[in-house]
Structures are given as C-alpha cells and as structure tokens.
Scaffold this active site. Structure first.
Site, PDB file in Angstrom:
ATOM      1  N   THR A  14       6.726 -56.126 -79.884  1.00 50.17           N
ATOM      2  CA  THR A  14       5.709 -55.069 -79.912  1.00 50.17           C
ATOM      3  C   THR A  14       6.175 -53.828 -80.646  1.00 50.17           C
ATOM      4  OG1 THR A  14       4.838 -55.812 -77.818  1.00 50.17           O
ATOM      5  CG2 THR A  14       4.299 -53.576 -78.417  1.00 50.17           C
ATOM      6  N   CYS A 279      14.235 -65.160 -55.384  1.00 47.98           N
ATOM      7  CA  CYS A 279      14.135 -63.711 -55.176  1.00 47.98           C
ATOM      8  C   CYS A 279      14.745 -62.990 -56.380  1.00 47.98           C
ATOM      9  CB  CYS A 279      14.908 -63.277 -53.926  1.00 47.98           C
ATOM     10  SG  CYS A 279      14.291 -64.023 -52.424  1.00 47.98           S
TER      11      CYS A 279
END
Ligand code: ASP
Length: 341
Positions: A14, A279
């Site tokens: 980007t 996690c």
C-alpha cells in the site's frame, strides 16, 4: 563521523500504491515517484540509495521465491551499506520478515521492514512516519557500528523483533503486535532503544545467506468439530514433511483416541508436528493439562511461544538444511534468532 549508507528496498504494498480512478482499486506504482513524494528523506542524517522489485507486488502475492530475491539484494549489497529498509505490504510482512531472520545467519546490520495502512500520497497517510523512522532506526550507530543487528519490523512508533510480530489489525494504524517479546525501540520525542532486548550476534562470524527453503509443510488450525477424514487427508498430502498444529490455549487439543492415534502414526512416518498456540500471546506448555500431555508423550515438538509466521518460516528453513531427523526436535525448540524463549 561518516553518515551511514542505507539501502531502501521496495517490494510493493500500500505504501507505494495509487488509486485507479475508474475502479477505485489500489495498485502498485513506480517506486521513483514514491521517493519524490517524501522530500524529507533528503534531510535525514544518512545517504539513501534505492532498489525496487521490477514489478512491485501486493504482499498477498508474496512467496519464498521473492524472499530469496530480497535476501540476494541484501547479500549483494551487504558490505556497501550499513543498514537496510525493506518496504513491504503489511498483509504478509510478518511472514517475510520472519523468514529473512532465519535466512540471514550471523546478520550484524539492521534490516528494518516497514509499510503503511494508507498510501504515501494520501493526506492522512501513516507512510511518512513509518518510512522516515524506519530509516532512522536503521541508521542508529554507536562507536561506528550499527545499534540494531537483526531483522526488525517498524510500524506506528514501535520497532519490534520481526520474528515475534503478527498483523493484528486491518484498519488501525497500529497494525502489528509482538505479544511475547518487548519492543526493541520506541519513537516519541526521542528514539528510545531498549538495549537489553536487542539481539547480540557473535560478530566473529560472517553473513551466511540460506536460500534453500522447503515448502512441503502445512498449517492445521484445530477447531471443535474437526473431522478425522479432513485431518487424515491433510496428513496424507504427498511429500508433506511437517505440520504446524495450531492448538488451543497453552497447547491443548482433544483427547479423542482417533486424534492422538493419527498424530502418533504420522510422527512414526517421520513427519514433524509442531505445537503452536492459536492465542496471539502466551506459550505452549505441553504436560500442563491432560489435554496436552499425550502430545508430549508421542513426540510432538513444542513451538513454545513462537508465532505461527515464525514457526512456518523456521520450518521451511530447517527442512532446507537437511537436519538429521533425530536432531530436528531439539533444533526447532532452540532459539536461533530470538524467535522463542
Ligand atoms: N494488501 C496490501 C499488501 O499487503 C496491504 C498493505 O500494504 O498494507 O500489500
């Protein structure tokens, strides 16, 4: 003292994209224009040279062949530059940066990955701060040698050890986190370096660039209801050599007999199974619960507190090294570049 020489490597993402007015879609564009958009770079206390991928890519198209290209650019220019900044899309930045940390053995100079959530031409862009400070981090010197001597990722005021990071947000400027390792430096009014947490390589050795990556691996994320047929099919993939098993909490899984038996069969066929937690923070501790004790007993490898991104690239790297089967578990469970405790 001479100003440090920094090589800026543009791969895409980007940061250097512009909007196609007709379709509204973001597309990569010419890197030279990108530098024109940041004249501030010339004010920095370093010399900057740039090199770009011939065709810059959205990082969703990143793959190990491009990792080798980045490694080769660093290898070719290693003696000419004091530091490297890699501009990369944020989507797979943690994968690439983790992989580079393993590929660049005995690295003694900074390699700082950065990118942005908004294109550099956007009024509210985060690209300028990320790029300028990443260059400054790569330029930090003490007694004529670089302060940072490892692969890092700089985003939204924080410098992280690259192989400890994960992209956690597709919207927020704070797109990355390193939940199991403190940040290496922080940018506020001053740049504050946490010297205690920096990687301290043995400077006696010279850089070795590893380019042989083995992609015969899979990631399996456990979920309640995972079927035996699905898992059996994945594990029977031809040429498969290793699996990253994303387990629950501190490395737990179902105790159903079919599951454990299937994993045991797989390990006997000399496939490596790495236990990594789903996690984003915390560590695998096999044996803490009954639901992980059997994994330990059948020879599953502990990923400890490694990220999935680092586990995946460490596997590709180690499988490419042809490590003897009986040593593989010990080597994987050892910290090679500070990627696990
Ligand atoms: N899709 C883009 C990429 O990863 C997003 C970004 O640059 O942040 O290349």
């Amino acid at each position: 003292m001479a100003k440090p020489n920094i090589l800026l490597i543009y791969t895409g993402g980007t940061i250097g994209m512009i909007k196609d007015f007709k379709t509204g879609v973001l597309k990569a564009f010419d890197f030279k224009n990108l530098l024109d958009k940041i004249p501030e770079l010339q004010l920095l206390d370093c010399h900057i040279k740039t090199v770009s991928f011939e065709k810059p890519i959205d990082s969703s198209n990143m793959n190990p062949e491009y990792w080798v290209q980045i490694a080769e650019i660093i290898e070719t220019n290693y003696n000419k530059f004091d530091g490297f900044v890699v501009l990369h899309g944020s989507d797979t930045m943690s994968y690439t940066a983790s992989a580079l940390s393993f590929m660049l053995e005995n690295l003694a100079k900074p390699v700082v990955f950065t990118g942005s959530q908004l294109p550099i031409g956007d009024l509210r862009t985060d690209a300028k701060e990320n790029l300028i400070t990443a260059v400054q981090m790569a330029s930090l010197q003490e007694n004529g040698s670089p302060v940072v001597k490892e692969v890092c990722l700089y985003f939204e005021y924080k410098l992280y050890r690259a192989n400890r990071t994960t992209k956690i947000n597709a919207e927020n400027f704070k797109a990355f986190a390193s939940l199991n390792y403190p940040e290496l430096a922080e940018s506020g009014v001053h740049l504050k370096v946490n010297h205690d947490y920096l990687w301290k390589p043995d400077l006696k050795h010279t850089l070795i660039v590893h380019k042989n990556l083995d992609t015969n691996i899979a990631i399996v994320k456990l979920f309640p209801g995972l079927s035996e047929t699905f898992l059996r099919t994945v594990l029977a993939t031809p040429s498969l050599k290793a699996v990253v098993l994303e387990t629950y909490g501190s490395g737990n899984c179902t105790t159903e007999a079919w599951f454990i038996n299937l994993l045991q069969e797989t390990i006997k066929q000399e496939l490596h199974i790495i236990n990594v937690t789903q996690c984003v923070g915390g560590s695998v501790m096999m044996g803490q619960y009954e639901t992980s004790n059997q994994l330990k007993a059948i020879g599953v490898i502990s990923g400890k507190d490694i990220t999935t991104e680092a586990a995946l690239s460490k596997l590709m790297y180690l499988l490419g090294q042809n490590i003897p089967k009986q040593e593989f578990k010990k080597v994987f469970e050892t910290s090679l570049r500070g990627e696990l405790f």
